[in-house]
Scaffold this motif. Structure first.
Motif, mmCIF file in Angstrom:
data_model
loop_
_atom_site.group_PDB
_atom_site.id
_atom_site.type_symbol
_atom_site.label_atom_id
_atom_site.label_comp_id
_atom_site.label_asym_id
_atom_site.label_seq_id
_atom_site.Cartn_x
_atom_site.Cartn_y
_atom_site.Cartn_z
ATOM 1 N N ARG A 213 0.942 -1.249 0.044
ATOM 2 C CA ARG A 213 0.200 -0.004 0.149
ATOM 3 C C ARG A 213 0.870 1.329 0.158
ATOM 4 N NH1 ARG A 213 -5.389 -0.920 3.829
ATOM 5 N NH2 ARG A 213 -5.910 -2.835 2.887
ATOM 6 N N ASP A 453 -7.004 -7.032 0.749
ATOM 7 C CA ASP A 453 -6.658 -6.489 -0.511
ATOM 8 C C ASP A 453 -7.085 -7.460 -1.593
ATOM 9 O OD1 ASP A 453 -5.895 -4.245 0.719
ATOM 10 O OD2 ASP A 453 -3.885 -4.164 0.192
ATOM 11 N N ARG A 456 -10.567 -7.640 -2.201
ATOM 12 C CA ARG A 456 -10.951 -6.017 -3.057
ATOM 13 C C ARG A 456 -10.612 -6.563 -4.638
ATOM 14 N NH1 ARG A 456 -9.038 -3.877 1.680
ATOM 15 N NH2 ARG A 456 -10.673 -2.405 2.543
ATOM 16 N N ARG A 562 -7.228 5.189 -1.823
ATOM 17 C CA ARG A 562 -8.082 5.342 -0.803
ATOM 18 C C ARG A 562 -9.475 4.998 -1.140
ATOM 19 N NH1 ARG A 562 -7.457 4.028 3.798
ATOM 20 N NH2 ARG A 562 -9.130 2.882 3.298
ATOM 21 N N VAL A 563 -9.793 5.681 -2.387
ATOM 22 C CA VAL A 563 -11.078 5.504 -3.177
ATOM 23 C C VAL A 563 -11.321 3.900 -3.477
ATOM 24 C CG1 VAL A 563 -12.554 5.821 -5.028
ATOM 25 C CG2 VAL A 563 -11.603 7.962 -4.016
ATOM 26 N N LEU A 565 -9.796 1.136 -2.209
ATOM 27 C CA LEU A 565 -10.016 0.502 -0.911
ATOM 28 C C LEU A 565 -11.623 0.702 -0.255
ATOM 29 C CD1 LEU A 565 -6.628 0.947 0.693
ATOM 30 C CD2 LEU A 565 -7.353 -0.937 -0.534
ATOM 31 N N ASP A 566 -11.945 1.842 -0.346
ATOM 32 C CA ASP A 566 -12.930 1.986 0.232
ATOM 33 C C ASP A 566 -14.359 1.444 -0.604
ATOM 34 O OD1 ASP A 566 -11.972 3.348 2.208
ATOM 35 O OD2 ASP A 566 -12.540 5.262 1.613
ATOM 36 N N VAL A 567 -14.324 1.850 -1.780
ATOM 37 C CA VAL A 567 -15.386 1.361 -2.866
ATOM 38 C C VAL A 567 -15.494 -0.453 -2.858
ATOM 39 C CG1 VAL A 567 -16.318 1.068 -5.097
ATOM 40 C CG2 VAL A 567 -15.409 3.341 -3.983
ATOM 41 N N TYR A 568 -14.372 -1.107 -3.130
ATOM 42 C CA TYR A 568 -14.276 -2.530 -3.251
ATOM 43 C C TYR A 568 -14.245 -2.990 -1.938
ATOM 44 C CZ TYR A 568 -14.256 -1.458 -8.252
ATOM 45 O OH TYR A 568 -14.378 -1.140 -9.412
ATOM 46 N N GLY A 569 -14.067 -2.351 -0.938
ATOM 47 C CA GLY A 569 -13.964 -3.023 0.405
ATOM 48 C C GLY A 569 -15.297 -3.053 0.998
ATOM 49 N N GLN A 570 -16.391 -2.577 0.452
ATOM 50 C CA GLN A 570 -17.720 -2.548 1.086
ATOM 51 C C GLN A 570 -18.047 -3.944 1.013
ATOM 52 O OE1 GLN A 570 -19.349 -0.088 2.030
ATOM 53 N NE2 GLN A 570 -17.599 1.291 1.685
#
Length: 782
Positions: A213, A453, A456, A562-563, A565-570
């Motif tokens: 990361r 990860d 994701r 950040r985007v 990780l946040d989006v595909y980590g939902q």
């Protein structure tokens, strides 16, 4: 930056002198105008060079004379690749009996020839070492309908041709693949492992989800654009062709400071000395090629987004599974921490994707060696002169040694002789190649694996399939109906990268006066002094621009990560993508299948039956492997000494037989060490005392090559000597028998002094470098 400010402070004193200020201003004004004109002239030459290069039928920047041996367009499934023989430069002698050396050119958007466009390249190193060299290159446009699998099959066909041209050479060709060519030859080697000798992959991505990361922004690209539908759209926009300039643009975006400013300003600031180097680089960097839409779609779906190569999930059209565990040859992975296109995690992550531990690697009889450079960039890995003279020269010189390393995972380091101190006396050459056994936990320090990860990226793969299906159903039919080859050519010509070359060429009428004025300036050049205050201010301003662009890059990369990780980590998105609740493994590791388990058990039974079968050949090799396994590392010196002495004593054994001997004895020791050691006297039955002394002298001669043994290795050597002593014939009446030592527990009863050979009737032969030749015996590599 500090020197610039120091120079500014020093030169600022001139501002107190009105005449000095005026003179400095005039000098800088005249110099900057002259540099601007000369800079435009270099841009004009660059544009002309680009147009001339693109108009050639077979554009190439290869720096060696070649002869075409086989054209891929004549194969049953034609491709735009060809096999070339490298003609040795004047003064370079080639030994046809040495191992052939094959370099595969990377086809990643840039023009052909990068694999050997400098004398100090991998090809140059191999030529100077006397190897017959071959080059697998490509043409700028694909053959209609060719696929990635067709290219792999063509490379296999080319290697068979190379092997056929060297019928007296036992060793299989050493194959080098840089960048894209690295994963391509790994696919080919997995399909036909018998065609490959040692494989060197430099800067080649194989595990596309891997990355630390904050240091691998390129791996998020597929997720940020919604998957591979964009690739399909670009292929449709090209009427079945994909413009490689888009790939080059992705590379350039990684470092906007260098692309938009630093590279150009370096030329402007040093226009009198930098032009030639700049034009040489741009000659290759600007030679964009075209890929087939089907090829790039296959690459993006299976590799960049699917990460299926490193997990054995790719099947060919005829049902063959591409499993990298099928590769029988040693694999050398060369990567660099300074490479932002293929960072070390992406170059090495495939090992832990395929294997649970080192025992798993050894069970598959694979030898994997990796070398991590500290600083060189992506291109520097395979074109930097300093890297070629050091790492690549050592890899090439010691491929026979790598070829006989026992299965396992090793890290290799290259150190200068001058840094080895007292050990330098044992080293032949300027550098030493050293191998240290590693575990997957050591590799994890580099790869930084993350199950979160991976989940994701698996979500990205599912979302990509959905988006691609929607595009193919709703948009693709319309795109394919309206796009024509003529329209696609115009779109390629108007690509911003291509257009930048053409606008500054002689085809632009506004550039007509530039060469005339440039020649006039060159005839009467006026340069400003380095300490000119305005020149110093210019350098400071350049630093500020560069740092600003770097700051923009860092913010952009952090925001992208950040985007992503946040989006595909939902959890809801992962569930909708079909991954289910978190916690369970994403997929079963491609471990040993039931049929392979049966094969391994059968192989173990065969090895158990051979523990006490053989002669002094097996005994010596088993003993050497046992002793060297007690050392923290080994290096090329042991192999050079073993090769030289074995060539004198037993020239009939070739490298292939020697390699088989090493691997069999390694597995016997691993299977049952105690039984293997207890069987040494059985293997030495019938050997006289003098012959046993010769064998011990030979073994010590090899072990002494790399300097003093460690305490653990000396203990193991004592075990071996005790076993050899027990094999001596009974002493005649009246002579004291040779004392025997417990072969399993010698260290408790012996001191290091006791480990010396009791009788050495054979003097130690000198180890020398010899060319490897299947005809002459010393070529055996043993």
């Amino acid at each position: 930056m500090l020197p610039a400010y120091t120079n500014l402070a020093t030169s600022a004193l001139a501002l107190f002198d009105p005449l000095g200020v005026g003179r400095a201003t005039l000098d800088y004004w005249r110099d900057s105008i002259e540099r601007s004109v000369l800079y435009l002239d270099v841009m004009r030459v660059r544009g002309n060079q680009y147009l001339e290069h693109m108009e050639q039928t077979k554009p190439n920047v290869l720096g060696f004379e070649t002869e075409v041996l086989k054209d891929g367009r004549d194969l049953p499934r034609p491709v735009n690749y060809e096999l070339l023989r490298i003609l040795p430069p004047d003064g370079v002698e080639i030994d046809p009996d040495m191992r052939p050396f094959v370099v595969v050119d990377p086809r990643a958007g840039h023009g052909p020839g990068i694999g050997g466009f400098k004398p100090d390249s991998e090809l140059g190193v191999a030529l100077r070492a006397g190897h017959p060299c071959y080059f697998i290159g490509f043409l700028p446009f694909p053959v209609p309908g060719q696929t990635v699998e067709d290219v792999a099959d063509a490379e296999i066909d080319f290697l068979r041709e190379v092997i056929a041209r060297h019928p007296d050479t036992v060793e299989k060709p050493m194959v080098v693949g840089n960048c894209q060519a690295g994963w391509q030859i790994m696919m080919a080697a997995a399909l036909e492992p018998d065609c490959f000798g040692p494989i060197l992959i430099a800067g080649a991505p194989l595990s596309y989800w891997a990355g630390e990361r904050g240091k691998a922004p390129m791996r998020y690209t597929g997720g940020m654009v919604g998957g591979s539908w964009m690739t399909a759209f670009a292929g449709d926009l090209g009427a079945g062709h994909f413009d490689g300039a888009w790939l080059v643009q992705n590379f350039e975006k990684l470092n906007p400071a260098n692309t938009l400013w630093t590279k150009q300003y370096r030329l402007f600031a040093n226009i009198d000395s930098e032009a030639e180097r700049y034009l040489q680089f741009e000659r290759w960097w600007g030679g964009h090629v075209v890929l087939g839409a089907e090829e790039i779609q296959y690459i993006v779906e299976n590799l960049f987004i699917g990460n299926r190569l490193s997990t054995a999930r790719i099947n060919t059209r005829d049902g063959r599974r591409i499993d990298l565990r099928n590769i029988c040859s040693p694999i050398v992975v060369f990567c660099s921490r300074g490479d932002d296109i293929t960072p070390p995690p992406q170059a090495l992550g495939w090992v832990r994707d395929l294997y649970a531990d080192v025992d798993d690697i050894q069970a598959n009889e694979q030898t994997i060696v990796y070398c991590v450079h500290d600083s060189t960039g992506h291109l520097g890995i395979f074109v930097s002169g300093s890297v070629s003279r050091k790492e690549h020269a050592e890899f090439t010189a010691n491929m026979d040694y790598i070829d006989v390393l026992p299965p396992g995972l090793y890290e290799t380091t290259v150190t200068e002789t001058a840094q080895r101190g007292a050990e330098a006396a044992h080293i032949d050459g300027d550098y030493l190649l050293e191998f240290t056994p590693r575990d997957l936990s050591d590799l994890d320090e580099i790869v930084k694996p993350s199950e979160e990860d991976d989940r994701r990226f698996a979500t990205v793969e599912r979302v990509s399939d959905i988006n691609l299906g929607l595009y193919q159903m709703l948009v693709q039919p319309w795109m394919q109906a309206i796009m024509t080859p003529s329209a696609a050519r115009w779109i390629r010509r108007l690509h911003p990268i291509r257009l930048a070359y053409k606008l500054f060429s002689d085809r632009n009428p506004l550039m007509v006066p530039v060469p005339v004025v440039a020649d006039w300036i060159k005839a009467d050049r006026h340069t400003a002094a380095e300490d000119n205050p305005w020149r110093v201010l210019e350098g400071i301003a350049s630093h500020q621009v560069e740092h600003s662009l770097n700051a923009y890059r860092d913010v952009r990369d952090r925001l992208t990560e950040r985007v992503f990780l946040d989006v595909y980590g939902q959890p809801w998105l992962q569930t909708m993508a079909g991954l289910g609740a978190g916690g369970e493994p994403l997929q079963r590791r491609p471990g040993i299948e039931p049929e392979h388990r049966r094969f391994v058990e059968k192989r173990k039974a065969e090895l158990r039956a051979r523990i006490d079968k053989g002669s002094y050949h097996e005994a010596l090799m088993r003993a050497l492997i046992y002793v060297l396994a007690g050392a923290p590392s080994t290096d090329e010196r042991n192999f050079q000494r073993l090769r030289a002495t074995r060539a004198e004593l037993e020239p009939e054994i070739d490298l292939a037989a020697f390699k088989a001997l090493v691997r069999e004895q390694f597995f016997i020791l691993k299977l049952d060490r105690q039984a293997a050691l207890e069987a040494l006297p059985v293997l030495l039955e019938g050997e006289s005392n003098s012959r046993i002394d010769e064998h011990l002298a030979h073994m010590e001669h090899v072990l002494d090559a790399s300097g003093p043994l460690s305490e653990h290795s000396r203990e193991r050597l004592a075990v071996v000597k005790a076993a050899f002593d027990r094999a001596r014939p009974p002493a005649p009446q009246g002579e004291a028998p040779v004392e025997s030592v417990d072969p399993i527990k010698p260290a408790a009863a012996e001191t290091p002094a006791d480990t010396k050979t009791k009788s050495t009737s054979q003097p130690k032969p000198k180890g020398t470098r010899t060319r490897r030749s299947a005809k002459r015996g010393p070529s055996s590599g043993s």
